[in-house]
Scaffold this motif. Structure first.
Motif, PDB file in Angstrom:
ATOM      1  N   GLN A  72       0.794  -1.310   0.210  1.00  0.00           N
ATOM      2  CA  GLN A  72       0.317   0.189  -0.086  1.00  0.00           C
ATOM      3  C   GLN A  72       0.539   1.205   0.207  1.00  0.00           C
ATOM      4  N   VAL A  73       1.851   0.987   0.056  1.00  0.00           N
ATOM      5  CA  VAL A  73       2.915   2.472   0.376  1.00  0.00           C
ATOM      6  C   VAL A  73       2.861   2.494  -1.434  1.00  0.00           C
ATOM      7  N   ALA A  74       3.676   2.223  -2.071  1.00  0.00           N
ATOM      8  CA  ALA A  74       3.321   1.639  -3.598  1.00  0.00           C
ATOM      9  C   ALA A  74       1.663   2.279  -4.163  1.00  0.00           C
ATOM     10  N   GLY A  75       1.058   2.045  -3.563  1.00  0.00           N
ATOM     11  CA  GLY A  75      -0.322   2.322  -4.235  1.00  0.00           C
ATOM     12  C   GLY A  75      -0.251   4.230  -3.020  1.00  0.00           C
ATOM     13  N   ILE A  76      -0.433   4.035  -1.951  1.00  0.00           N
ATOM     14  CA  ILE A  76      -0.116   5.594  -2.480  1.00  0.00           C
ATOM     15  C   ILE A  76       0.644   6.229  -2.899  1.00  0.00           C
ATOM     16  N   MET A  77       1.653   6.389  -3.302  1.00  0.00           N
ATOM     17  CA  MET A  77       2.289   6.561  -4.231  1.00  0.00           C
ATOM     18  C   MET A  77       2.179   7.097  -5.183  1.00  0.00           C
ATOM     19  N   HIS A  78       0.669   6.128  -5.923  1.00  0.00           N
ATOM     20  CA  HIS A  78       0.379   5.838  -6.945  1.00  0.00           C
ATOM     21  C   HIS A  78      -0.502   7.088  -7.263  1.00  0.00           C
ATOM     22  N   GLY A  79      -1.295   6.882  -5.923  1.00  0.00           N
ATOM     23  CA  GLY A  79      -2.234   7.851  -5.879  1.00  0.00           C
ATOM     24  C   GLY A  79      -3.257   7.636  -5.370  1.00  0.00           C
ATOM     25  N   SER A  80      -3.055   6.913  -4.899  1.00  0.00           N
ATOM     26  CA  SER A  80      -4.190   5.969  -3.597  1.00  0.00           C
ATOM     27  C   SER A  80      -4.930   6.764  -2.723  1.00  0.00           C
ATOM     28  N   GLY A 189      -5.152 -11.563  -3.859  1.00  0.00           N
ATOM     29  CA  GLY A 189      -7.058 -11.494  -3.371  1.00  0.00           C
ATOM     30  C   GLY A 189      -7.757 -11.373  -1.799  1.00  0.00           C
ATOM     31  N   ARG A 190      -6.911 -11.095  -1.372  1.00  0.00           N
ATOM     32  CA  ARG A 190      -7.679 -11.107  -0.196  1.00  0.00           C
ATOM     33  C   ARG A 190      -8.710  -9.502  -0.207  1.00  0.00           C
ATOM     34  N   PRO A 191      -9.546  -9.425   0.317  1.00  0.00           N
ATOM     35  CA  PRO A 191     -10.947  -7.998   0.276  1.00  0.00           C
ATOM     36  C   PRO A 191     -10.052  -6.449   0.375  1.00  0.00           C
ATOM     37  N   LYS A 192      -8.594  -6.781   0.939  1.00  0.00           N
ATOM     38  CA  LYS A 192      -8.788  -5.380   1.076  1.00  0.00           C
ATOM     39  C   LYS A 192      -7.233  -5.290  -0.419  1.00  0.00           C
ATOM     40  N   ASP A 193      -7.040  -5.644  -0.875  1.00  0.00           N
ATOM     41  CA  ASP A 193      -6.021  -6.215  -1.789  1.00  0.00           C
ATOM     42  C   ASP A 193      -6.926  -5.923  -3.190  1.00  0.00           C
ATOM     43  N   LEU A 194      -7.805  -6.634  -2.998  1.00  0.00           N
ATOM     44  CA  LEU A 194      -9.485  -6.375  -4.881  1.00  0.00           C
ATOM     45  C   LEU A 194      -9.704  -4.542  -4.822  1.00  0.00           C
ATOM     46  N   ARG A 195     -10.057  -4.452  -3.454  1.00  0.00           N
ATOM     47  CA  ARG A 195     -10.543  -3.559  -3.216  1.00  0.00           C
ATOM     48  C   ARG A 195      -9.339  -2.197  -3.775  1.00  0.00           C
ATOM     49  N   ARG A 196      -8.011  -2.106  -2.943  1.00  0.00           N
ATOM     50  CA  ARG A 196      -7.496  -1.237  -3.712  1.00  0.00           C
ATOM     51  C   ARG A 196      -6.595  -1.699  -5.111  1.00  0.00           C
ATOM     52  N   ALA A 197      -6.543  -2.942  -5.506  1.00  0.00           N
ATOM     53  CA  ALA A 197      -7.182  -3.517  -6.849  1.00  0.00           C
ATOM     54  C   ALA A 197      -7.516  -2.375  -7.788  1.00  0.00           C
ATOM     55  N   ASP A 198      -8.599  -1.998  -7.598  1.00  0.00           N
ATOM     56  CA  ASP A 198      -9.796  -1.653  -8.630  1.00  0.00           C
ATOM     57  C   ASP A 198      -9.787  -0.102  -8.450  1.00  0.00           C
ATOM     58  N   GLU A 199      -9.301   0.788  -7.078  1.00  0.00           N
ATOM     59  CA  GLU A 199      -9.388   1.818  -6.875  1.00  0.00           C
ATOM     60  C   GLU A 199      -8.037   2.824  -7.874  1.00  0.00           C
ATOM     61  N   LEU A 200      -7.445   1.659  -7.981  1.00  0.00           N
ATOM     62  CA  LEU A 200      -5.621   1.816  -9.030  1.00  0.00           C
ATOM     63  C   LEU A 200      -5.951   1.505 -10.173  1.00  0.00           C
ATOM     64  N   ASP A 201      -7.403   0.830 -10.454  1.00  0.00           N
ATOM     65  CA  ASP A 201      -7.348   1.132 -12.012  1.00  0.00           C
ATOM     66  C   ASP A 201      -8.593   1.611 -12.039  1.00  0.00           C
ATOM     67  N   SER A 202      -9.275   2.669 -11.373  1.00  0.00           N
ATOM     68  CA  SER A 202     -10.075   3.618 -12.017  1.00  0.00           C
ATOM     69  C   SER A 202      -9.729   4.908 -12.754  1.00  0.00           C
ATOM     70  N   PRO A 203     -10.094   5.340 -13.759  1.00  0.00           N
ATOM     71  CA  PRO A 203      -9.737   6.722 -14.486  1.00  0.00           C
ATOM     72  C   PRO A 203      -9.537   7.793 -13.460  1.00  0.00           C
ATOM     73  N   ALA A 204     -10.027   8.071 -12.504  1.00  0.00           N
ATOM     74  CA  ALA A 204      -9.367   8.581 -11.430  1.00  0.00           C
ATOM     75  C   ALA A 204      -8.094   8.741 -10.736  1.00  0.00           C
ATOM     76  N   THR A 205      -7.811   7.572 -10.086  1.00  0.00           N
ATOM     77  CA  THR A 205      -6.270   7.518  -9.726  1.00  0.00           C
ATOM     78  C   THR A 205      -4.980   7.328 -10.848  1.00  0.00           C
ATOM     79  N   GLY A 206      -5.618   6.810 -11.715  1.00  0.00           N
ATOM     80  CA  GLY A 206      -5.125   6.532 -12.474  1.00  0.00           C
ATOM     81  C   GLY A 206      -3.696   8.319 -13.091  1.00  0.00           C
ATOM     82  N   ARG A 207      -5.066   8.971 -12.968  1.00  0.00           N
ATOM     83  CA  ARG A 207      -5.002  10.487 -13.474  1.00  0.00           C
ATOM     84  C   ARG A 207      -3.972  10.514 -12.430  1.00  0.00           C
ATOM     85  N   ARG A 208      -3.759  10.460 -11.266  1.00  0.00           N
ATOM     86  CA  ARG A 208      -3.660  11.159  -9.886  1.00  0.00           C
ATOM     87  C   ARG A 208      -2.090  10.774 -10.086  1.00  0.00           C
ATOM     88  N   GLY A 209      -1.868   8.533 -10.494  1.00  0.00           N
ATOM     89  CA  GLY A 209      -0.637   8.101 -10.031  1.00  0.00           C
ATOM     90  C   GLY A 209       0.296   8.425 -11.703  1.00  0.00           C
TER      91      GLY A 209
END
Length: 209
Positions: A72-80, A189-209
């Motif tokens: 998730q630190v990497a996720g935050i760096m990508h805009g999570s 595949g844990r719930p938090k991983d799938l949720r965070r994957a969906d967030e990272l895959d969203s257009p809004a997060t993609g623009r931030r990251g």
């Protein structure tokens, strides 16, 4: 290797501050990194208390240890926008690179444990396991190698594709690409991983990251 100038590190600095503020406003949980809930994550553990990954990230840079930030630190760096209380690392697991990684961990008073939680001396040979746990005054987490089972993921290629964020003071932090992090999330595949994957895959997060 693609280089990003400071914005991902600014996101991480801001998120670490919010994490510390949140943790200060609540009672201790008695839970450590390995006790994290599969949905809430380590933000719900005492790992959030005083969370500051930068001393270790600076030590890695200073010692020439090429460890790549994942989780998730990497996720935050990508805009999570989700907060975390741990710092997970991936490195190539070779004996030639272990001394620099051990030196970085020693310099921040990190303690190691194996996957069962049994303490180990912070020595290069200990880091050659597929995964070790570490704790330090600012951050704890997992230190993984490609030898850890990752399903069908080509983890060495993920390491080779890592991005570098550079701060004005010269600090360099290597972190996994957004597309690779999404793949890693879905593979775990844990719930938090799938949720965070969906967030990272969203257009809004993609623009931030």
């Amino acid at each position: 290797m693609k280089r990003m100038i400071d914005e991902p590190l600014e996101r991480l600095r801001a998120a670490a501050r919010r994490t510390r503020e949140l943790a200060l406003s609540r009672a201790g949980t008695g839970l450590g990194h390995e006790d994290a809930d599969d949905d809430v994550g380590t933000i719900g553990t005492d790992g959030a208390l005083g969370f500051d990954p930068f001393p270790l990230l600076e030590a890695l840079h200073r010692n020439g240890a090429r460890a790549v930030v994942i989780g998730q630190v990497a996720g935050i760096m990508h805009g999570s926008t989700e907060l975390t209380g741990d710092l997970d690392l991936l490195w190539d697991g070779t004996s030639a690179h272990a001394p620099a990684l051990a030196a970085a961990l020693i310099s921040v008073d990190a303690q190691l444990a194996d996957e069962t939680g049994t303490p180990m001396a912070t020595r290069p040979e200990a880091l050659l396991r597929p995964k070790v746990q570490f704790t330090s005054p600012g951050a704890g987490g997992d230190c993984c190698t490609p030898a850890l089972p990752w399903g069908a993921l080509r983890v060495r290629e993920i390491l080779d594709r890592a991005i570098t964020a550079t701060a004005p003071d010269g600090l360099e932090v290597h972190y996994v690409r957004r597309e690779d992090l999404i793949r890693m999330r879905r593979a775990i595949g844990r719930p938090k991983d799938l949720r965070r994957a969906d967030e990272l895959d969203s257009p809004a997060t993609g623009r931030r990251g």
